[in-house]
Design an enzyme around this catalytic site. Structure first.
Site, PDB file in Angstrom:
ATOM      1  CE  LYS A  42      48.576  47.085  39.887  1.00 32.98           C
ATOM      2  NZ  LYS A  42      48.433  46.475  38.620  1.00 32.98           N
TER       3      LYS A  42
HETATM    4  C1  LIG Z   1      48.460  46.770  37.073  1.00 28.83           C
HETATM    5  C2  LIG Z   1      47.633  47.725  36.267  1.00 28.83           C
HETATM    6  C3  LIG Z   1      46.782  47.281  35.241  1.00 28.83           C
HETATM    7  C4  LIG Z   1      46.811  45.885  34.697  1.00 28.83           C
HETATM    8  O1  LIG Z   1      46.533  44.905  35.619  1.00 28.83           O
HETATM    9  P1  LIG Z   1      46.776  43.380  35.199  1.00 28.83           P
HETATM   10  O2  LIG Z   1      45.962  42.614  36.205  1.00 28.83           O
HETATM   11  O3  LIG Z   1      48.240  43.121  35.315  1.00 28.83           O
HETATM   12  O4  LIG Z   1      46.283  43.198  33.818  1.00 28.83           O
HETATM   13  C5  LIG Z   1      45.943  48.185  34.628  1.00 28.83           C
HETATM   14  N1  LIG Z   1      45.954  49.480  34.973  1.00 28.83           N
HETATM   15  C6  LIG Z   1      46.776  49.964  35.937  1.00 28.83           C
HETATM   16  C7  LIG Z   1      46.720  51.415  36.287  1.00 28.83           C
HETATM   17  C8  LIG Z   1      47.656  49.100  36.597  1.00 28.83           C
HETATM   18  O5  LIG Z   1      48.504  49.577  37.511  1.00 28.83           O
END
Ligand SMILES: *Cc1c(COP(=O)(O)O)cnc(C)c1O
Length: 387
Positions: free
Chosen positions: A187
């Protein structure tokens, strides 16, 4: 075949400050939730401009679960969300016995279609979960006004949207009940694994804090600093184990500090792609409105029928040239579990289906050099020319 080194689809940018802070956490003995988590939460609220509470958790998925639990989602409740998302958005509804209701997205932005939300509302609808795809804000004016009109809660899945603004307001500061960010490795900033739940409602925040740690009315740090005897705690609900560790928060403190710089770099790279790829038979991702921030978590291109190469072949050809690509997303309506349990078909989501069939995410991250970016552009040109 390329003899150059493989360019991965995504890589985090972690510096010496993060490493030193993690070492400091380990040396301090506070390796679970403690002072660094507190600091990270405070810094996060300040980053958003104050007036909100930030609750650090061990993933955005955990955060979304806590948010839906706090607003009281339970069996029989329907929650409207886009089919064009990661399964985490929908699975948390199931954790609570609720029913996720998938709707289609807008061709121009990949984001949830406000008209489709209205069409999906029933007497059982309790909440809307907009997802700011790739880091571009949904039409939050429309969504918040629909929610207000129908008495629905709003929980924003902002896993891609840090930092993103809608009409000048940071995502996290809008009038929704909750906004949840992700610090997963790929991210826009990372703590390895981690997430942040943000709300302006003190009662909702209190519920999340209790539920993130077993339903204990005070967390370990409170016990450490307050007058309450260290051994004393009370269980007020069957909670979860979703707290963030100080090791993760140590990374987060410095990643957050660098975030504005990361965003500038990502935006510059996106603009470089926009000009270098203009004129090819591909559809480039939308920009944010003038004056707004796009987090540029992803750079999703669409291969138009006239480019003569299928999405899958394109990704294979890029890999042969040493470039890692990905697909965002395989819509929920195509996954076996959701297909069967929600009785959904591709015909119900024509836009999402078409976007999925054409979409390729090309590498965009701050560790990429100008040469890396040029390599991606040249590889795309070469794949399309040879199609
Ligand atoms: C990455 C992601 C998540 C989950 O994030 P985590 O921190 O891995 O639980 C949820 N929604 C979207 C759209 C994502 O891309």
């Amino acid at each position: 075949m390329s003899d150059e080194k493989f360019l991965p689809f995504a890589l985090p940018e972690i510096g010496e400050e993060e490493i030193a802070e993690v070492v400091d956490a380990i040396r301090s003995g506070w390796v679970t939730t403690g002072p660094k988590t507190r600091q990270f939460e405070q810094n996060f609220s300040e980053f958003l401009g104050g007036g909100v509470e930030s609750i650090a958790v061990n993933s955005a998925t955990a955060g979304l679960h806590l948010a839906l639990e706090a607003i009281g989602i339970g069996p029989g409740d329907e929650v409207i969300l886009p089919t064009y998302t990661f399964t985490a958005t929908a699975e948390v509804v199931r954790y609570l016995g609720g029913t996720p209701v998938f709707v289609d997205v807008l061709e121009s932005t990949f984001n949830i279609d406000p008209q489709a939300i209205v069409a999906a509302i029933t007497p059982k609808t309790k909440a809307i979960m907009p997802v700011h795809f790739a880091g571009l804000s949904c039409d939050m004016d429309a969504i918040l006004s629909i929610a207000k009109q129908h008495g629905l809660r709003v929980v924003e899945d902002a896993a891609h949207a840090l930092p993103t603004t809608w009409r000048g307001c940071k995502i996290g500061k809008l009038a929704s009940d909750f906004t949840v960010f992700s610090f997963y490795a790929n991210k826009t900033m990372t703590t390895g694994e981690g997430g942040m739940v943000v709300t302006a409602d003190a009662e909702l925040a209190k519920r999340c804090k209790i539920m993130r740690l077993h339903g204990i009315s005070k967390d370990a740090f409170d016990r450490y600093v307050s007058k309450t005897p260290a051994w004393f705690y009370e269980i007020v609900a069957p909670g979860f184990k979703y707290n963030m560790s100080d090791i993760a928060a140590a990374m987060g403190i410095h990643q957050l500090h660098r975030l504005p710089g990361f965003q500038v770099k990502r935006e510059l790279m996106a603009q470089a792609y926009n000009s270098a790829l203009a004129g090819l038979p591909i559809c480039l991702p939308p920009d944010a409105a003038a004056g707004d921030l796009h987090a540029r978590h992803l750079y999703p291109i669409r291969l138009l029928p006239e480019c003569g190469v299928s999405r899958d072949t394109f990704i294979e050809e890029m890999a042969k040239r040493g470039i890692g690509c990905s697909v965002h997303f395989i819509p929920l309506h195509l996954h076996p579990y959701w297909k069967e349990s929600c009785a959904v078909t591709p015909e119900m989501f024509p836009v999402a289906q078409r976007l999925f069939e054409q979409e390729v995410s090309i590498p965009l991250y701050t560790k990429m050099t100008e040469e890396d970016l040029l390599r991606v552009v040249n590889s795309i040109r070469s794949v399309l020319n040879n199609a």
